[in-house]
Write an enzyme that holds these catalytic residues in place. Structure first.
Site, PDB file in Angstrom:
ATOM      1  N   TYR A  50      15.862   9.608  -2.443  1.00  0.00           N
ATOM      2  CA  TYR A  50      16.689  10.301  -3.461  1.00  0.00           C
ATOM      3  C   TYR A  50      15.773  10.749  -4.630  1.00  0.00           C
ATOM      4  O   TYR A  50      16.565  11.060  -5.712  1.00  0.00           O
ATOM      5  CB  TYR A  50      17.761   9.411  -3.780  1.00  0.00           C
ATOM      6  CG  TYR A  50      19.122   9.209  -2.810  1.00  0.00           C
ATOM      7  CD1 TYR A  50      19.655  10.213  -2.203  1.00  0.00           C
ATOM      8  CD2 TYR A  50      19.196   7.869  -2.453  1.00  0.00           C
ATOM      9  CE1 TYR A  50      20.474   9.957  -1.487  1.00  0.00           C
ATOM     10  CE2 TYR A  50      20.234   7.502  -1.629  1.00  0.00           C
ATOM     11  CZ  TYR A  50      20.695   8.623  -0.841  1.00  0.00           C
ATOM     12  OH  TYR A  50      21.660   8.404   0.018  1.00  0.00           O
ATOM     13  N   PHE A  58      24.488   9.795 -11.639  1.00  0.00           N
ATOM     14  CA  PHE A  58      24.929   8.930 -10.828  1.00  0.00           C
ATOM     15  C   PHE A  58      23.627   8.285  -9.870  1.00  0.00           C
ATOM     16  O   PHE A  58      23.941   7.318  -9.075  1.00  0.00           O
ATOM     17  CB  PHE A  58      25.814   9.614  -9.587  1.00  0.00           C
ATOM     18  CG  PHE A  58      25.036  10.844  -9.072  1.00  0.00           C
ATOM     19  CD1 PHE A  58      24.234  10.839  -7.842  1.00  0.00           C
ATOM     20  CD2 PHE A  58      25.323  11.968  -9.426  1.00  0.00           C
ATOM     21  CE1 PHE A  58      23.708  11.696  -7.208  1.00  0.00           C
ATOM     22  CE2 PHE A  58      24.699  13.338  -8.932  1.00  0.00           C
ATOM     23  CZ  PHE A  58      23.925  12.981  -7.609  1.00  0.00           C
ATOM     24  N   ARG A 103      33.850  12.510   6.675  1.00  0.00           N
ATOM     25  CA  ARG A 103      34.065  12.103   5.422  1.00  0.00           C
ATOM     26  C   ARG A 103      35.717  12.439   4.861  1.00  0.00           C
ATOM     27  O   ARG A 103      36.611  11.663   4.429  1.00  0.00           O
ATOM     28  CB  ARG A 103      33.289  12.934   4.274  1.00  0.00           C
ATOM     29  CG  ARG A 103      32.125  11.964   4.304  1.00  0.00           C
ATOM     30  CD  ARG A 103      30.898  13.300   3.380  1.00  0.00           C
ATOM     31  NE  ARG A 103      29.723  12.640   3.203  1.00  0.00           N
ATOM     32  CZ  ARG A 103      28.590  13.392   2.847  1.00  0.00           C
ATOM     33  NH1 ARG A 103      28.889  14.594   2.634  1.00  0.00           N
ATOM     34  NH2 ARG A 103      27.478  12.876   2.833  1.00  0.00           N
ATOM     35  N   GLU A 127      12.392  13.399   5.638  1.00  0.00           N
ATOM     36  CA  GLU A 127      13.372  12.138   5.629  1.00  0.00           C
ATOM     37  C   GLU A 127      13.042  11.313   6.886  1.00  0.00           C
ATOM     38  O   GLU A 127      12.878  10.144   7.007  1.00  0.00           O
ATOM     39  CB  GLU A 127      14.853  12.643   5.636  1.00  0.00           C
ATOM     40  CG  GLU A 127      15.213  13.010   4.372  1.00  0.00           C
ATOM     41  CD  GLU A 127      16.646  13.269   4.097  1.00  0.00           C
ATOM     42  OE1 GLU A 127      17.125  13.649   3.015  1.00  0.00           O
ATOM     43  OE2 GLU A 127      17.226  13.419   5.086  1.00  0.00           O
TER      44      GLU A 127
HETATM   45  P1  CMP Z   1      24.647  12.521   0.082  1.00  0.00           P
HETATM   46  O1  CMP Z   1      24.741  13.950  -0.015  1.00  0.00           O
HETATM   47  O2  CMP Z   1      24.500  11.632   1.315  1.00  0.00           O
HETATM   48  O3  CMP Z   1      23.238  12.301  -0.753  1.00  0.00           O
HETATM   49  C1  CMP Z   1      23.588  12.199  -2.123  1.00  0.00           C
HETATM   50  C2  CMP Z   1      24.396  11.272  -2.594  1.00  0.00           C
HETATM   51  O4  CMP Z   1      24.535  10.970  -3.770  1.00  0.00           O
HETATM   52  C3  CMP Z   1      25.912  11.728  -2.113  1.00  0.00           C
HETATM   53  O5  CMP Z   1      25.813  11.536  -0.562  1.00  0.00           O
HETATM   54  C4  CMP Z   1      26.689  10.886  -2.732  1.00  0.00           C
HETATM   55  O6  CMP Z   1      26.965   9.591  -2.127  1.00  0.00           O
HETATM   56  C5  CMP Z   1      26.234  10.521  -4.086  1.00  0.00           C
HETATM   57  N1  CMP Z   1      26.597  11.595  -5.043  1.00  0.00           N
HETATM   58  C6  CMP Z   1      26.703  12.949  -5.102  1.00  0.00           C
HETATM   59  N2  CMP Z   1      27.256  13.391  -6.087  1.00  0.00           N
HETATM   60  C7  CMP Z   1      27.683  12.347  -7.014  1.00  0.00           C
HETATM   61  C8  CMP Z   1      28.535  12.300  -8.114  1.00  0.00           C
HETATM   62  N3  CMP Z   1      28.815  13.359  -8.892  1.00  0.00           N
HETATM   63  N4  CMP Z   1      28.771  10.885  -8.260  1.00  0.00           N
HETATM   64  C9  CMP Z   1      28.505   9.784  -7.687  1.00  0.00           C
HETATM   65  N5  CMP Z   1      27.791   9.990  -6.557  1.00  0.00           N
HETATM   66  C10 CMP Z   1      27.391  11.216  -6.049  1.00  0.00           C
END
Ligand code: CMP
Length: 160
Positions: A50, A58, A103, A127
């Site tokens: 990440y 977040f 989702r 990844e």
């Molecule tokens: P994903 O797109 O798999 O990878 C990044 C992750 O960050 C995303 O899924 C969410 O689980 C999390 N994420 C992204 N934006 C937010 C947010 N605004 N608040 C909380 N979690 C977030």
């Protein structure tokens, strides 16, 4: 183009008993599973995975959530697999994701959104290398591969 993409079934998918349901959707679509394993991810690997989100509000919560239980990691292969998988997964926020997507059907959360899927081909490559060794990516003929040659599949993909 024949592509590979990484999916991670997040701790909420495992804890809610949705692993089979989610994997089934990818299989039924026609994507080929070429690697799969269960793991408990540590902070070090999650910070690498990440890295682009470091500094975002977040980030800490995300890393803590992703380390809160085991996940299932898999590499899926297919024509345009990266975009196809993102479409099946749906928008980030489960409350906004379209019904019919993973989702959209099973998540009410932005963070606990069940599945991660690589965003583009550079990200997918990075990844997959982060989570899988080369010899963990397996080669075999799916039913479709057994019926059609690679050339025929490429032609079908171009015209259909
Ligand atoms: P994903 O797109 O798999 O990878 C990044 C992750 O960050 C995303 O899924 C969410 O689980 C999390 N994420 C992204 N934006 C937010 C947010 N605004 N608040 C909380 N979690 C977030």
């Amino acid at each position: 183009m024949l592509e590979r993409t990484l999916i991670i079934l997040k701790p909420d998918a495992v804890k809610r008993g949705l692993v089979g349901e989610i994997i089934t959707r990818f299989e039924r679509k026609g994507l080929k599973i070429i690697a799969m394993k269960m793991a408990q991810l540590d902070r070090e690997i999650l910070e690498k995975h990440y890295a682009e989100h470091k500094g975002k509000p977040f980030f800490e919560s995300l890393v803590s959530f992703m380390g809160s239980g085991p996940v299932v990691l898999a590499v899926l292969e297919g024509f345009n697999a990266i975009a196809v998988v993102r479409k099946l997964v749906g928008a980030t926020n489960g409350r906004e994701a379209e019904p019919g997507t993973i989702r959209g059907d099973y998540s009410m959360s932005q963070q606990n959104n069940l599945v991660h899927a690589s965003a583009d081909s550079d990200v997918a490559k990075r990844e997959i290398e982060l989570f899988f060794k080369k010899d963990e990516l397996l080669s075999y003929k799916s039913i479709e591969d057994s019926v059609y040659s690679k050339d025929e599949l490429e032609k079908m993909n171009a015209y259909e």
